[in-house]
Write an enzyme that holds these catalytic residues in place. Sequence first.
Site, PDB file in Angstrom:
ATOM      1  N   LYS A  74       0.844  -1.205   0.000  1.00 10.66           N
ATOM      2  CA  LYS A  74       0.000   0.000   0.000  1.00 10.66           C
ATOM      3  C   LYS A  74       0.872   1.245   0.000  1.00 10.66           C
ATOM      4  CE  LYS A  74       0.754   1.651   4.293  1.00 10.66           C
ATOM      5  NZ  LYS A  74       1.541   2.766   4.580  1.00 10.66           N
ATOM      6  N   ASP A 115      -2.045  -1.229  10.322  1.00 11.33           N
ATOM      7  CA  ASP A 115      -2.269  -1.206   8.865  1.00 11.33           C
ATOM      8  C   ASP A 115      -2.853  -2.527   8.342  1.00 11.33           C
ATOM      9  OD1 ASP A 115      -1.244   1.321   8.668  1.00 11.33           O
ATOM     10  OD2 ASP A 115       0.691   0.718   7.820  1.00 11.33           O
ATOM     11  N   GLY A 134       7.678   1.686   4.426  1.00  8.79           N
ATOM     12  CA  GLY A 134       6.452   2.495   4.473  1.00  8.79           C
ATOM     13  C   GLY A 134       5.417   1.998   3.480  1.00  8.79           C
ATOM     14  N   LEU A 135       5.559   0.714   3.066  1.00  5.47           N
ATOM     15  CA  LEU A 135       4.645   0.137   2.071  1.00  5.47           C
ATOM     16  C   LEU A 135       3.788  -0.989   2.658  1.00  5.47           C
ATOM     17  CD1 LEU A 135       7.130  -0.050  -0.966  1.00  5.47           C
ATOM     18  CD2 LEU A 135       5.324   1.641  -0.592  1.00  5.47           C
ATOM     19  N   ALA A 136       3.833  -1.154   3.988  1.00  8.13           N
ATOM     20  CA  ALA A 136       3.035  -2.168   4.695  1.00  8.13           C
ATOM     21  C   ALA A 136       3.366  -3.594   4.256  1.00  8.13           C
ATOM     22  CB  ALA A 136       1.533  -1.890   4.551  1.00  8.13           C
ATOM     23  N   GLY A 137       4.602  -3.852   3.888  1.00 10.32           N
ATOM     24  CA  GLY A 137       4.998  -5.191   3.421  1.00 10.32           C
ATOM     25  C   GLY A 137       4.733  -6.271   4.468  1.00 10.32           C
ATOM     26  N   GLY A 138       5.172  -6.046   5.691  1.00  6.40           N
ATOM     27  CA  GLY A 138       4.948  -7.040   6.757  1.00  6.40           C
ATOM     28  C   GLY A 138       3.464  -7.162   7.076  1.00  6.40           C
ATOM     29  N   SER A 139       2.756  -6.049   7.033  1.00  6.72           N
ATOM     30  CA  SER A 139       1.320  -6.049   7.362  1.00  6.72           C
ATOM     31  C   SER A 139       0.521  -6.845   6.326  1.00  6.72           C
ATOM     32  CB  SER A 139       0.780  -4.610   7.391  1.00  6.72           C
ATOM     33  OG  SER A 139       1.383  -3.886   8.423  1.00  6.72           O
ATOM     34  N   ILE A 168      11.507  -3.974   2.569  1.00 11.07           N
ATOM     35  CA  ILE A 168      11.288  -4.021   4.027  1.00 11.07           C
ATOM     36  C   ILE A 168      11.603  -2.655   4.644  1.00 11.07           C
ATOM     37  CG2 ILE A 168      12.198  -5.138   6.116  1.00 11.07           C
ATOM     38  CD1 ILE A 168      12.768  -7.519   4.129  1.00 11.07           C
ATOM     39  N   GLY A 169      10.835  -2.281   5.675  1.00  6.44           N
ATOM     40  CA  GLY A 169      11.083  -0.992   6.358  1.00  6.44           C
ATOM     41  C   GLY A 169      10.923   0.165   5.403  1.00  6.44           C
TER      42      GLY A 169
HETATM   43  O1  C5P Z   1       0.273  -0.782  14.884  1.00 13.31           O
HETATM   44  P1  C5P Z   1       1.692  -0.940  14.420  1.00 13.31           P
HETATM   45  O2  C5P Z   1       2.432  -1.975  15.212  1.00 13.31           O
HETATM   46  O3  C5P Z   1       1.850  -1.129  12.967  1.00 13.31           O
HETATM   47  O4  C5P Z   1       2.390   0.452  14.736  1.00 13.31           O
HETATM   48  C1  C5P Z   1       3.779   0.602  14.732  1.00 13.31           C
HETATM   49  C2  C5P Z   1       4.149   1.844  15.508  1.00 13.31           C
HETATM   50  O5  C5P Z   1       3.677   3.022  14.834  1.00 13.31           O
HETATM   51  C3  C5P Z   1       3.523   1.926  16.893  1.00 13.31           C
HETATM   52  O6  C5P Z   1       4.331   1.285  17.824  1.00 13.31           O
HETATM   53  C4  C5P Z   1       3.470   3.414  17.117  1.00 13.31           C
HETATM   54  O7  C5P Z   1       4.749   3.891  17.520  1.00 13.31           O
HETATM   55  C5  C5P Z   1       3.206   3.983  15.744  1.00 13.31           C
HETATM   56  N1  C5P Z   1       1.783   4.239  15.486  1.00 13.31           N
HETATM   57  C6  C5P Z   1       1.160   5.284  16.146  1.00 13.31           C
HETATM   58  N2  C5P Z   1      -0.169   5.512  15.899  1.00 13.31           N
HETATM   59  C7  C5P Z   1      -0.850   4.776  15.003  1.00 13.31           C
HETATM   60  C8  C5P Z   1      -0.213   3.725  14.311  1.00 13.31           C
HETATM   61  C9  C5P Z   1       1.109   3.481  14.566  1.00 13.31           C
HETATM   62  O8  C5P Z   1       1.751   5.988  16.953  1.00 13.31           O
HETATM   63  N3  C5P Z   1      -2.140   5.052  14.789  1.00 13.31           N
END
Ligand code: C5P
Length: 314
Positions: free
Chosen positions: A11, A137, A99-104, A96-97
Amino acid sequence: MPSYTLLAPAKINLLLEIVGDRPDGYHELVMVMQSVDLADVIHLLSLSSEHIQFQCQHPEVPQDSSNLAYKAAALMQSQFPGHGGVQITLEKNIPIGAGLAGGSTDAAAVLVGLDLMWNLGLTQSELESLAAQLGSDIPFCIGGGTKLALGRGEELSPLADLDHLYAVLAKYQSLSVSTPWAYNAYRQAFSAQYANTPKAQEARRRQGPSVPLLQALQASQDVRLGQCLHNDLEKVVLTEYPKVQALKAAFEQYHPLGTMMSGSGPTVFALWADKDQAEAMARGVQEAIADSDLQVWVTKFCASGIHLLEHSSA
Ligand code: C5P
């Protein structure tokens, strides 16, 4: 044993607005998320034992229980015991890492795949609730397409399809950004401006950058949409990573509809309505920057998230 092969699209964010803090420690967000056709492939093979096995050739993908796809299988086993285990094989194409939600999206594919494999008949909203337990995500990645995401990112509503558009994505292979770092850096710099009560957050949303973007989207105005792209995390990530800022500036020289960093970065994308122009820009940027560390993809927007590619009941 039964096996399922699923496609798990990446994404990009067309909008990421940080509204304020939430009582659960996360940020209250407004996002517009879009699936693109750069995708991982996930193979699931049913195991009669209770084991979860995970394998991936990519050297940077964690092979143990810290992997989100593994965690998704463990969550399904704990919620729906008695169906045995699964061998997960991941073909990693999404950086990876990035910002494209690869792991998600990989985790979302495991949820969708195990629902099919174990014949659970879960609804999309049930799958999204499970997904929200694993990451912000992941609910979006289940159904994908073009969606408005509120709350932590898990309150989803569909928006008009944009699948006629293209995005050129570019990322320096050796650069990755930690999402918790990006949000924490933003909090440190800007928390004095946060709206922290539900009323203040609602008022902020009504005046924020999502308003013109959603109007452009609703009216199918691609040019205006490109001008309305917005990502608050650029304020901290682009300052910390000047190479990413320079990449964005290089993209702007080609006059795409718009250009922006996706999610917590460091991937930068440029929006195009025309495939030939997108491809010309991708070639031009690669030639101009001439760095073997730079990876560039031409992707098309897609209207759906996880989908089944193959199934065998043998
Ligand atoms: O939910 P997820 O594990 O993907 O989020 C990763 C990190 O991004 C969280 O630990 C948090 O630091 C930050 N985050 C946030 N607010 C959100 C989504 C993510 O602060 N709504």
